[in-house]
Enzyme design. Structure first.
Site, PDB file in Angstrom:
ATOM      1  N   GLY A 130     -32.179  13.821   7.570  1.00  0.00           N
ATOM      2  CA  GLY A 130     -33.072  14.465   6.607  1.00  0.00           C
ATOM      3  C   GLY A 130     -32.373  14.680   5.281  1.00  0.00           C
ATOM      4  O   GLY A 130     -31.396  13.989   4.957  1.00  0.00           O
ATOM      5  N   SER A 131     -32.864  15.652   4.547  1.00  0.00           N
ATOM      6  CA  SER A 131     -32.384  15.855   3.181  1.00  0.00           C
ATOM      7  C   SER A 131     -31.052  16.616   3.159  1.00  0.00           C
ATOM      8  O   SER A 131     -30.691  17.299   4.130  1.00  0.00           O
ATOM      9  CB  SER A 131     -33.426  16.638   2.388  1.00  0.00           C
ATOM     10  OG  SER A 131     -33.575  17.911   2.960  1.00  0.00           O
ATOM     11  N   VAL A 132     -30.373  16.541   2.026  1.00  0.00           N
ATOM     12  CA  VAL A 132     -29.086  17.236   1.880  1.00  0.00           C
ATOM     13  C   VAL A 132     -29.257  18.761   2.010  1.00  0.00           C
ATOM     14  O   VAL A 132     -28.503  19.394   2.763  1.00  0.00           O
ATOM     15  CB  VAL A 132     -28.409  16.852   0.538  1.00  0.00           C
ATOM     16  CG1 VAL A 132     -27.137  17.664   0.324  1.00  0.00           C
ATOM     17  CG2 VAL A 132     -28.104  15.356   0.513  1.00  0.00           C
ATOM     18  N   PRO A 133     -30.235  19.375   1.326  1.00  0.00           N
ATOM     19  CA  PRO A 133     -30.349  20.833   1.455  1.00  0.00           C
ATOM     20  C   PRO A 133     -30.547  21.280   2.909  1.00  0.00           C
ATOM     21  O   PRO A 133     -29.925  22.254   3.356  1.00  0.00           O
ATOM     22  CB  PRO A 133     -31.580  21.182   0.605  1.00  0.00           C
ATOM     23  CG  PRO A 133     -31.717  20.047  -0.353  1.00  0.00           C
ATOM     24  CD  PRO A 133     -31.204  18.837   0.350  1.00  0.00           C
TER      25      PRO A 133
ATOM     26  N   CYS B 235     -33.591   6.189   3.014  1.00  0.00           N
ATOM     27  CA  CYS B 235     -32.378   6.921   2.617  1.00  0.00           C
ATOM     28  C   CYS B 235     -31.349   6.038   1.946  1.00  0.00           C
ATOM     29  O   CYS B 235     -30.693   6.430   0.999  1.00  0.00           O
ATOM     30  CB  CYS B 235     -31.773   7.547   3.861  1.00  0.00           C
ATOM     31  SG  CYS B 235     -31.550   6.351   5.190  1.00  0.00           S
TER      32      CYS B 235
ATOM     33  N   GLU C  22     -24.275   6.687  12.990  1.00  0.00           N
ATOM     34  CA  GLU C  22     -25.226   6.263  14.023  1.00  0.00           C
ATOM     35  C   GLU C  22     -25.030   4.773  14.232  1.00  0.00           C
ATOM     36  O   GLU C  22     -24.595   4.067  13.315  1.00  0.00           O
ATOM     37  CB  GLU C  22     -26.668   6.571  13.581  1.00  0.00           C
ATOM     38  CG  GLU C  22     -26.899   8.069  13.573  1.00  0.00           C
ATOM     39  CD  GLU C  22     -28.345   8.495  13.498  1.00  0.00           C
ATOM     40  OE1 GLU C  22     -29.112   7.862  12.775  1.00  0.00           O
ATOM     41  OE2 GLU C  22     -28.681   9.497  14.163  1.00  0.00           O
TER      42      GLU C  22
ATOM     43  N   GLU D 127     -27.137  12.720   8.862  1.00  0.00           N
ATOM     44  CA  GLU D 127     -27.544  11.495   8.155  1.00  0.00           C
ATOM     45  C   GLU D 127     -28.451  11.952   7.022  1.00  0.00           C
ATOM     46  O   GLU D 127     -29.629  12.251   7.236  1.00  0.00           O
ATOM     47  CB  GLU D 127     -28.300  10.560   9.106  1.00  0.00           C
ATOM     48  CG  GLU D 127     -27.461   9.975  10.219  1.00  0.00           C
ATOM     49  CD  GLU D 127     -26.457   8.948   9.721  1.00  0.00           C
ATOM     50  OE1 GLU D 127     -26.532   8.523   8.558  1.00  0.00           O
ATOM     51  OE2 GLU D 127     -25.570   8.582  10.510  1.00  0.00           O
TER      52      GLU D 127
HETATM   53  N1  LIG Z   1     -29.098   9.060   6.114  1.00  0.00           N
HETATM   54  C1  LIG Z   1     -30.120   8.744   6.885  1.00  0.00           C
HETATM   55  O1  LIG Z   1     -29.958   8.075   7.908  1.00  0.00           O
HETATM   56  C2  LIG Z   1     -31.512   9.196   6.530  1.00  0.00           C
HETATM   57  C3  LIG Z   1     -32.588   8.562   7.142  1.00  0.00           C
HETATM   58  C4  LIG Z   1     -33.873   8.969   6.817  1.00  0.00           C
HETATM   59  C5  LIG Z   1     -34.078   9.980   5.881  1.00  0.00           C
HETATM   60  N2  LIG Z   1     -33.016  10.566   5.291  1.00  0.00           N
HETATM   61  C6  LIG Z   1     -33.234  11.607   4.263  1.00  0.00           C
HETATM   62  O2  LIG Z   1     -34.270  12.480   4.669  1.00  0.00           O
HETATM   63  C7  LIG Z   1     -34.947  13.012   3.538  1.00  0.00           C
HETATM   64  C8  LIG Z   1     -36.420  12.874   3.715  1.00  0.00           C
HETATM   65  O3  LIG Z   1     -36.818  13.388   4.928  1.00  0.00           O
HETATM   66  P1  LIG Z   1     -37.495  14.808   5.106  1.00  0.00           P
HETATM   67  O4  LIG Z   1     -38.275  15.171   3.904  1.00  0.00           O
HETATM   68  O5  LIG Z   1     -38.172  14.817   6.434  1.00  0.00           O
HETATM   69  O6  LIG Z   1     -36.200  15.773   5.159  1.00  0.00           O
HETATM   70  P2  LIG Z   1     -36.137  17.343   5.479  1.00  0.00           P
HETATM   71  O7  LIG Z   1     -34.724  17.721   5.331  1.00  0.00           O
HETATM   72  O8  LIG Z   1     -37.149  18.084   4.710  1.00  0.00           O
HETATM   73  O9  LIG Z   1     -36.590  17.452   7.002  1.00  0.00           O
HETATM   74  C9  LIG Z   1     -35.919  16.739   8.019  1.00  0.00           C
HETATM   75  C10 LIG Z   1     -36.137  17.457   9.331  1.00  0.00           C
HETATM   76  O10 LIG Z   1     -35.516  18.716   9.303  1.00  0.00           O
HETATM   77  C11 LIG Z   1     -36.413  19.720   9.742  1.00  0.00           C
HETATM   78  N3  LIG Z   1     -36.034  20.968   9.112  1.00  0.00           N
HETATM   79  C12 LIG Z   1     -36.368  21.434   7.892  1.00  0.00           C
HETATM   80  N4  LIG Z   1     -35.771  22.610   7.670  1.00  0.00           N
HETATM   81  C13 LIG Z   1     -35.042  22.906   8.768  1.00  0.00           C
HETATM   82  C14 LIG Z   1     -34.203  23.988   9.136  1.00  0.00           C
HETATM   83  N5  LIG Z   1     -33.980  25.016   8.332  1.00  0.00           N
HETATM   84  N6  LIG Z   1     -33.604  23.951  10.338  1.00  0.00           N
HETATM   85  C15 LIG Z   1     -33.779  22.909  11.174  1.00  0.00           C
HETATM   86  N7  LIG Z   1     -34.587  21.863  10.876  1.00  0.00           N
HETATM   87  C16 LIG Z   1     -35.201  21.853   9.685  1.00  0.00           C
HETATM   88  C17 LIG Z   1     -37.759  19.167   9.353  1.00  0.00           C
HETATM   89  O11 LIG Z   1     -38.792  19.797  10.071  1.00  0.00           O
HETATM   90  C18 LIG Z   1     -37.584  17.706   9.688  1.00  0.00           C
HETATM   91  O12 LIG Z   1     -37.762  17.488  11.069  1.00  0.00           O
HETATM   92  C19 LIG Z   1     -34.422  12.214   2.362  1.00  0.00           C
HETATM   93  O13 LIG Z   1     -33.482  12.965   1.652  1.00  0.00           O
HETATM   94  C20 LIG Z   1     -33.751  11.016   3.008  1.00  0.00           C
HETATM   95  O14 LIG Z   1     -32.767  10.432   2.228  1.00  0.00           O
HETATM   96  C21 LIG Z   1     -31.739  10.208   5.608  1.00  0.00           C
HETATM   97  C1  LIG Z   2     -33.666   0.217   8.558  1.00  0.00           C
HETATM   98  N1  LIG Z   2     -33.444   0.706   7.220  1.00  0.00           N
HETATM   99  C2  LIG Z   2     -34.467   0.154   6.354  1.00  0.00           C
HETATM  100  C3  LIG Z   2     -32.176   0.260   6.690  1.00  0.00           C
HETATM  101  C4  LIG Z   2     -33.541   2.148   7.165  1.00  0.00           C
HETATM  102  C5  LIG Z   2     -32.436   2.921   7.757  1.00  0.00           C
HETATM  103  C6  LIG Z   2     -32.813   4.384   7.975  1.00  0.00           C
HETATM  104  C7  LIG Z   2     -32.892   5.176   6.713  1.00  0.00           C
HETATM  105  O1  LIG Z   2     -33.850   5.725   6.245  1.00  0.00           O
END
Ligand SMILES: NC(=O)c1ccc[n+]([C@@H]2O[C@H](COP(=O)([O-])OP(=O)(O)OC[C@H]3O[C@@H](n4cnc5c(N)ncnc54)[C@H](O)[C@@H]3O)[C@@H](O)[C@H]2O)c1
Ligand SMILES: C[N+](C)(C)CCCC=O
Length: 617
Positions: A355-358, A411, A591, A377
């Site tokens: 998910g997101s950095v924050p 991502c 991963e 991730e």
């Molecule tokens: N590096 C990677 O492999 C990868 C892959 C896909 C997405 N991402 C990143 O994810 C982000 C987009 O996804 P998103 O909007 O779903 O992210 P998000 O951080 O808003 O949410 C991700 C997950 O975390 C949960 N969540 C939110 N707050 C939480 C808390 N306080 N405690 C526990 N769980 C909590 C959400 O319900 C969701 O299931 C982008 O920044 C993207 O770059 C990274």
């Molecule tokens: C398979 N892709 C397109 C590289 C995505 C990897 C997962 C990240 O969001």
């Protein structure tokens, strides 16, 4: 060929994987194919037409089975040149029994003329699917929460209509799921790698059989094109297959010590692992987390994003059907609160988060309280460096792959595209021409290359970034506008035209922040040193790419890029046997690949004394 004996035909269908029993009854996914034969060569075309039929076990009588098997091959027609066309149906299992469209189709009889089949609708079509079944899953079954105080609507991005109501899990449900996982762990962790592998291979086989079915539902919930959704399902399956192979290779080390004494190490599972997923690759993320976790002997409680809750539960059903012990892989639905409960749960040994950095920072903080293992991730703002000696065609294709997969909601996307000045004009001309050609629309259509963004607020946010870029001096070379498809049922969907921004500079918001939408920012550079400095000038470091025909430059540049996943002359390729993950604030851990075993196991060292204790006391 039609099989005459009903009982034998049933067995044959089961053996071939086209039919499986589901709890209390049987459900078929009927698929129409067209086989063309010319000069001894058969080509099979998927008509894209599917529908389903569901009936109880007690209806398994001769008449019914004859009609089922008659459905296997129908309507052979010969042509004057000696070639022939066979229109035939295939039967395979489907357990997405909740979907209204499937129910509606139940009234269709199996032994119908092929013409009728071909006139039928695709199994899922945008704007027709309702999900009514519970999406929580533990102890081997879907769970309806008895006391739901609030539900949250889940939308179909292609149309903007409500797809289902999410029932978030509270502490009672989270406890039940973790308990189920704990009890499954006792049995699973004692099984040999080969035993675990058998079940995982079976799960992969079921996924392969249900590829279309899963991909369709993913599209309906996420908005990405069916073409991409199929690739995601394949990646999920491959990941499970890969880790099934890894399961039996888990081993320790033997170390010889003085006097015949020795030590050995054991790779032991961690226990109950939690997976928390993002909404951009819902099914794939569930598989990328569960496959290594289970292969290493752990159990898992997975929480999908509340925006895309529908497909992870299919994976749970598949593992259960493949023979996994009850509670091995569980789904709890919900958002932040449910996630918090999981991260704080005393019986959880590890959290793997995408998910997101924050949010990642919060997860790490919560895990620190219980000193839990954590994999993060997170997001990216990855650079793609295109040198003037690159092959233009490949560089353009690479830039499109780096920016527009999954409506730009990836991502690892290379959204800062640095192009060496001499190549810039021809690169821009070609990249803009191709971006304008991207077909946007109904994500369930084969011709669609870009579907809908995941939600209305997210679409507005992405469009806001384009506006801001314009105000900060970037030039919108194409796209960046809301898009309204002609099809009336898609008018409420969350579409936009893919956007290329020119004249970008390093200080612009569009170049600094992760937009997570179909927006490519193009920047120019003069020298390799300059490009590297600017590419690395980010707090994030998930991925990076280089296009060049100079092999020495490629490796020299990659060595200096501060990113976890680097691509030379390609982009966004993620074979499951290769580790994936970020540097800097893009994450911790990996991963996929062999290394992930280290993130789902702990090492035990055992000292064995073969002599007497040499005591100082
Ligand atoms: N590096 C990677 O492999 C990868 C892959 C896909 C997405 N991402 C990143 O994810 C982000 C987009 O996804 P998103 O909007 O779903 O992210 P998000 O951080 O808003 O949410 C991700 C997950 O975390 C949960 N969540 C939110 N707050 C939480 C808390 N306080 N405690 C526990 N769980 C909590 C959400 O319900 C969701 O299931 C982008 O920044 C993207 O770059 C990274
Ligand atoms: C398979 N892709 C397109 C590289 C995505 C990897 C997962 C990240 O969001």
């Amino acid at each position: 060929m039609p099989v005459e004996d009903p009982e034998e035909s049933f067995n044959e269908l089961q053996r071939s994987g086209h039919l499986e029993e589901v709890r209390g009854g049987l459900e078929f996914l009927v698929k129409a194919e067209q086989v063309e034969e010319h000069a001894g060569q058969e080509t099979i075309q998927d008509s894209g037409i599917t529908d389903s039929v569901d009936f109880r076990m007690d209806e398994r009588d001769s008449q019914l089975w004859s009609s089922v098997t008659q459905g296997l091959h129908v309507n052979n027609s010969g042509h004057p040149d000696g070639s022939y066309t066979t229109e035939r149906t295939l039967l395979s299992v489907s357990t997405v029994r909740s979907v209204t469209v499937r129910k509606m189709l139940q009234r269709l009889v199996l032994a119908r003329p092929a013409a009728l089949l071909f006139a039928a609708l695709r199994c899922a079509s945008s704007g027709t699917v309702d999900v009514k079944v519970p999406l929580n899953f533990w102890c081997g079954d879907r769970v309806k929460i008895s006391d739901v105080s609030t539900t949250e609507p889940v939308y179909e991005p292609a149309t903007g209509r409500v797809l289902c109501e999410l029932e978030p899990c509270g502490s009672v449900e989270v406890n039940q799921a973790v308990q189920a996982a704990q009890s499954a762990y006792q049995a699973w962790s004692r099984m040999s790698g080969m035993e675990r592998a058998h079940i995982m291979i079976e799960a992969a086989r079921i996924i392969e059989n249900r590829r279309e079915d899963i991909a369709e539902i993913e599209v309906v919930n996420n908005g990405k094109s069916i073409t991409e959704a199929r690739m995601d399902v394949d990646s999920a399956r491959l990941c499970i297959e890969y880790y099934a192979g890894v399961a039996s290779t888990l081993a320790g080390q033997h170390v010889q010590l003085p006097g015949g004494s020795f030590a050995y190490t054991r790779r032991e599972p961690l226990g109950v692992c939690v997976g928390i997923g993002a909404w951009n690759y819902p099914f794939q993320i569930a598989a990328w987390k569960s496959a290594p976790a289970l292969a290493c002997g752990n159990s898992m409680v997975f929480k999908p994003s509340p925006v895309t809750p529908v497909t992870a539960v299919l994976l749970a059903e598949i593992y259960a059907k493949a023979g996994a012990p009850e509670g091995l892989f569980n789904i709890v639905q919900g958002g932040q609160e449910t996630g918090n409960l999981l991260c704080h749960h005393p019986d959880v040994a590890k959290v793997s988060f995408t998910g997101s950095v924050p949010t990642g920072k919060k997860i790490m903080e919560m895990c620190s309280k219980g000193v839990k293992h954590v994999t993060l991730e997170l997001g990216g703002k990855s650079p793609l460096l295109i040198f003037e000696d690159s092959d233009l065609e490949n560089a353009v294709k690479g830039a499109l792959m780096a920016n527009f997969l999954s409506q730009g909601q990836v991502c690892s996307n290379g959204t800062r595209v640095f192009v060496q000045r001499q190549m810039l004009p021809e690169f821009l001309e070609e990249v803009v021409r191709r971006t304008k050609d991207i077909e946007i629309g109904d994500p369930l259509l084969e011709s669609t290359r870009m579907g809908a963004l995941v939600s209305r607020p997210h679409l507005d946010r992405v469009l806001g970034y384009v506006d801001q870029a314009r105000k900060e001096g970037a030039k919108v070379l194409c796209g960046g506008e809301p898009f309204v498809p002609l099809d009336p049922k898609l008018r409420g969907g969350y579409y936009m035209t893919p956007c290329v921004l020119g004249n970008c500079t390093d200080n612009m918001t569009c170049v600094k922040e992760e937009i997570f939408g179909p927006v490519m920012s193009v920047l120019s550079f003069e020298t390799e040193e300059e490009a590297l400095l600017r590419a690395n000038d980010s707090a994030l470091g998930l991925a990076a790419g280089v296009f060049t025909s100079d092999v020495k430059r490629a490796h020299r540049v990659v060595e200096q890029l501060k990113a976890g996943s680097c691509f030379i002359n390609n982009y966004n390729i993620t074979p499951v046997e290769v580790p994936f993950g970020g540097f800097k604030m893009s994450g911790i851990g990996r991963e996929n690949g062999q290394v992930t075993v280290e993130h789902y196991t702990q090492m035990k060292t055992v000292f064995v004394e073969m002599g007497d204790v040499d005591s100082l006391f």
